[in-house]
Design a protein around this motif. Structure first.
Motif, PDB file in Angstrom:
ATOM      1  N   GLU A   7       0.738  -1.292   0.135  1.00  0.00           N
ATOM      2  CA  GLU A   7       0.108   0.021  -0.022  1.00  0.00           C
ATOM      3  C   GLU A   7       0.904   1.367  -0.089  1.00  0.00           C
ATOM      4  N   CYS A   8       2.122   1.213  -0.090  1.00  0.00           N
ATOM      5  CA  CYS A   8       2.972   2.562   0.291  1.00  0.00           C
ATOM      6  C   CYS A   8       2.750   3.197  -1.058  1.00  0.00           C
ATOM      7  N   ILE A   9       2.851   4.528  -0.707  1.00  0.00           N
ATOM      8  CA  ILE A   9       2.538   5.389  -1.994  1.00  0.00           C
ATOM      9  C   ILE A   9       4.045   6.284  -2.315  1.00  0.00           C
ATOM     10  N   LEU A  10       4.970   5.899  -1.408  1.00  0.00           N
ATOM     11  CA  LEU A  10       6.194   6.532  -1.624  1.00  0.00           C
ATOM     12  C   LEU A  10       6.101   8.124  -1.383  1.00  0.00           C
ATOM     13  N   CYS A  11       5.627   8.592  -0.435  1.00  0.00           N
ATOM     14  CA  CYS A  11       5.516   9.746   0.049  1.00  0.00           C
ATOM     15  C   CYS A  11       7.000  10.529   0.703  1.00  0.00           C
ATOM     16  N   ALA A  12       7.644   9.399   1.248  1.00  0.00           N
ATOM     17  CA  ALA A  12       8.853   9.734   1.795  1.00  0.00           C
ATOM     18  C   ALA A  12       8.670  10.327   3.218  1.00  0.00           C
ATOM     19  N   CYS A  13       7.564  10.470   3.696  1.00  0.00           N
ATOM     20  CA  CYS A  13       7.252  10.884   5.120  1.00  0.00           C
ATOM     21  C   CYS A  13       8.279  10.093   6.001  1.00  0.00           C
ATOM     22  N   CYS A  14       8.350   8.781   5.758  1.00  0.00           N
ATOM     23  CA  CYS A  14       9.090   7.923   6.857  1.00  0.00           C
ATOM     24  C   CYS A  14      10.404   8.246   6.774  1.00  0.00           C
ATOM     25  N   SER A  15      11.010   8.101   5.444  1.00  0.00           N
ATOM     26  CA  SER A  15      12.354   7.984   5.457  1.00  0.00           C
ATOM     27  C   SER A  15      13.083   9.463   5.817  1.00  0.00           C
ATOM     28  N   PRO A  44      13.462   3.308   5.612  1.00  0.00           N
ATOM     29  CA  PRO A  44      12.164   2.600   6.065  1.00  0.00           C
ATOM     30  C   PRO A  44      11.337   2.410   4.618  1.00  0.00           C
ATOM     31  N   ALA A  45      11.024   3.301   3.839  1.00  0.00           N
ATOM     32  CA  ALA A  45      10.195   3.221   2.807  1.00  0.00           C
ATOM     33  C   ALA A  45      10.749   2.021   1.648  1.00  0.00           C
ATOM     34  N   GLY A  46      11.948   2.354   1.394  1.00  0.00           N
ATOM     35  CA  GLY A  46      12.690   1.340   0.567  1.00  0.00           C
ATOM     36  C   GLY A  46      12.844   0.087   1.070  1.00  0.00           C
ATOM     37  N   VAL A  78       4.857   8.141  11.658  1.00  0.00           N
ATOM     38  CA  VAL A  78       4.433   9.084  10.827  1.00  0.00           C
ATOM     39  C   VAL A  78       3.657   8.720   9.498  1.00  0.00           C
ATOM     40  N   CYS A  79       3.814   7.445   9.317  1.00  0.00           N
ATOM     41  CA  CYS A  79       3.329   6.848   7.887  1.00  0.00           C
ATOM     42  C   CYS A  79       1.568   7.184   7.806  1.00  0.00           C
ATOM     43  N   PRO A  80       1.357   7.920   6.674  1.00  0.00           N
ATOM     44  CA  PRO A  80      -0.067   8.305   6.586  1.00  0.00           C
ATOM     45  C   PRO A  80      -0.842   7.166   6.287  1.00  0.00           C
ATOM     46  N   LYS A  81      -0.116   6.049   5.669  1.00  0.00           N
ATOM     47  CA  LYS A  81      -1.025   4.959   5.286  1.00  0.00           C
ATOM     48  C   LYS A  81      -1.002   4.127   6.460  1.00  0.00           C
TER      49      LYS A  81
END
Ligand code: SF4
Ligand code: SF4
Lengths: 122, 234
Positions: B144-152, B168-170, B211-214
Motif C-alpha cells: 500500500e505504500c505510496i512513496l510519499c517519503a514521510c517515513c524516510s 524505511p520506505a525502501g 508518521v506513515c500516513p497509510k
C-alpha cells in the motif's frame, strides 16, 4: 551492497549479532558481580582476591573484556560512520573519521592488553 | 490563524527564512493543511509546494507540519495546530528545490536499488503466475505504500546516510518482494542487503511508523528482513 572495510565483521549481520551477544555477556557479568557484592556485605581484600583467583572467574572476566572491546568498537565505528561523514564535515571527513577510528583501536588494544595483564596477575 | 512557511529559493536566496501569513479559516470548519496552503497562495502566488490528488493517494504533498511529517491533504488543522499557530517546513533531510518542494532523488535511488519489481526465473506460464490467497495475504501492509517519503525523511539513520541506508520506505518494499511467493530472487535480494548499512543502520527508533500516513509499519518489515538474513547466515 554497500562495502566498507573498516566494519568489525565486514557484514552487517555479524556486527549486529556480535553487538547483541556481547551486550548479554556484559549484562550477565554486571549482574553476577552485583549479586556477589550484595551477598557479601563485609567483603575484604582476601575475599576479593580469592574471587578473581578462581579460574572460572578469570575466564568469565576475560570473555567479558573481549566482549566489551568488540561492543565498544562496533559502537564507536557506527557513531563515526553516522556523524563523521562528508555530509557533516565536508572534504576532511575521511581523514577525521580515520583518525578517530585509529585512536579508538589504540585505546581498545591498550585496554584489552592491560585488562589481561591485570587478570593474570591475580 | 498565523501560519509560518519555510521560504527558500536556492537560486536567489542566500539562506532560508520563515515567512508569516495571516490566514482566515472559514468559521466552524476543520479544513486540511493543503487548503490552508491554497489560501496562502491566494495571498502570495510565489509560495511553492507539490500537490496532485489532494486525497492521500499520490503522495506528493508530504511535508513537515508543526514538526510532524505527513500529507498536507489529509491532515486536519485540528490534528496539528497548537496555540493557533502552524509552522510548515519541507520534509527534513533532503535538499530543498524551492520552499516546500524537496529533491527526492536520494529517496528514489534507494527505492530503485532494492529492485522494486517481480523477478522470476521460472518459465512463463500460459496465463498468469498464480498465488494462493494465503500467500497474497502476506503482502498486505506492504504493497500500500505510496512513496510519499514521510517515513524516510523522519528517520535519523536516513538523514546521516541517505546514500547507504535504504531507509524505511525502501526496506518496506524490499520486504514486499522478499515476501512474495512469486519472486525467485530472494537469495540475491538478501545478499544485497547484508552489509552494515543497507538494513542494519536501522536502530528501531520507529520514527517511521509514527508518521506513515497509510498506517504502515516499516520497522516490522525491517525486523522480518533481519530474521531472513539471520536464517540465511546461520
Ligand atoms: S525504525 Fe529504523 S527505519 Fe524506522 S525510523 Fe527508526 S531507524 Fe529509521
Ligand atoms: S511507508 Fe508510509 S510514510 Fe513511508 S513512503 Fe510509504 S506511505 Fe509514505
Amino acid at each position: 551492497m554497500v562495502t566498507n572495510v573498516t566494519s568489525f565483521g565486514r557484514s552487517g549481520l555479524s556486527d549486529w549479532l556480535v553487538q547483541r551477544v556481547s551486550a548479554v555477556v556484559i549484562l550477565l557479568y554486571v549482574i553476577c558481580h552485583a549479586a556477589i557484592i550484595i551477598n557479601t556485605p563485609d567483603m575484604d581484600y582476601l575475599q576479593w582476591h580469592a574471587l578473581f583467583a578462581d579460574p572460572v572467574m578469570k575466564i568469565f572476566s576475560l570473555i567479558t573484556l573481549v566482549a566489551l572491546c568488540a561492543h565498544a568498537w562496533i559502537g564507536m565505528w557506527t557513531v563515526a560512520t553516522d556523524y563523521l561523514t562528508t555530509r557533516m564535515l565536508g572534504e576532511k571527513a575521511t581523514f577525521v573519521r580515520f583518525l578517530f577510528l585509529v585512536i579508538c583501536i589504540g585505546v581498545l588494544v591498550v585496554y584489552l592488553l592491560w585488562g589481561i595483564m591485570i587478570l593474570w596477575s591475580v | 490563524m498565523k501560519v509560518s512557511v519555510y521560504r527558500y529559493n536556492p537560486e536567489t536566496d542566500l539562506k532560508p527564512r520563515m515567512e508569516d501569513f495571516d490566514v482566515t479559516i472559514p468559521d466552524g470548519k476543520d479544513i486540511m493543511v493543503l487548503d490552508v496552503l491554497a489560501l496562502i497562495k491566494e495571498q502570495d502566488d510565489s509560495v511553492t509546494y507539490r500537490r496532485s490528488c489532494r486525497e492521500g493517494v499520490c503522495g506528493s504533498d508530504g511535508m513537515n507540519m508543526n514538526g510532524v511529517n505527513g500529507l498536507a491533504c489529509i491532515t486536519h488543522l485540528s490534528e496539528v495546530v497548537k496555540n493557533d499557530k502552524l509552522v510548515l517546513r519541507p520534509l527534513p533531510g533532503l535538499p530543498v528545490i524551492r520552499d516546500l518542494v524537496v529533491d527526492m532523488s536520494a529517496f528514489y535511488k534507494q527505492y530503485e536499488r532494492i529492485k522494486p519489481y517481480l523477478q522470476n526465473d521460472d518459465p512463463v506460464p500460459a496465463i498468469e503466475r498464480l498465488q494462493s490467497p494465503e500467500d497474497r495475504a502476506k503482502l498486505d501492509g506492504l504493497y500500500e505504500c505510496i512513496l510519499c517519503a514521510c517515513c524516510s525523511t523522519n528517520c535519523p539513520s536516513f538523514w546521516w546516510n541517505p546514500d547507504k541506508f535504504v531507509g524505511p520506505a525502501g526496506l518496506l518494499q524490499a520486504y514486499r518482494f522478499l515476501a512474495d511467493s512469486r519472486d525467485t530472487h530472494t537469495e540475491e535480494r538478501l545478499a544485497d542487503l547484508e552489509d552494515p548499512f543497507s538494513v542494519f543502520r536501522c536502530r528501531g527508533i520507529m520514527n517511521c511508523v509514527a508518521v506513515c500516513p497509510k498506517g504502515l509499519n516499516p520497522t516490522r518489515a525491517i525486523g522480518h528482513i533481519r530474521s531472513m538474513l539471520m536464517e540465511r547466515g546461520t
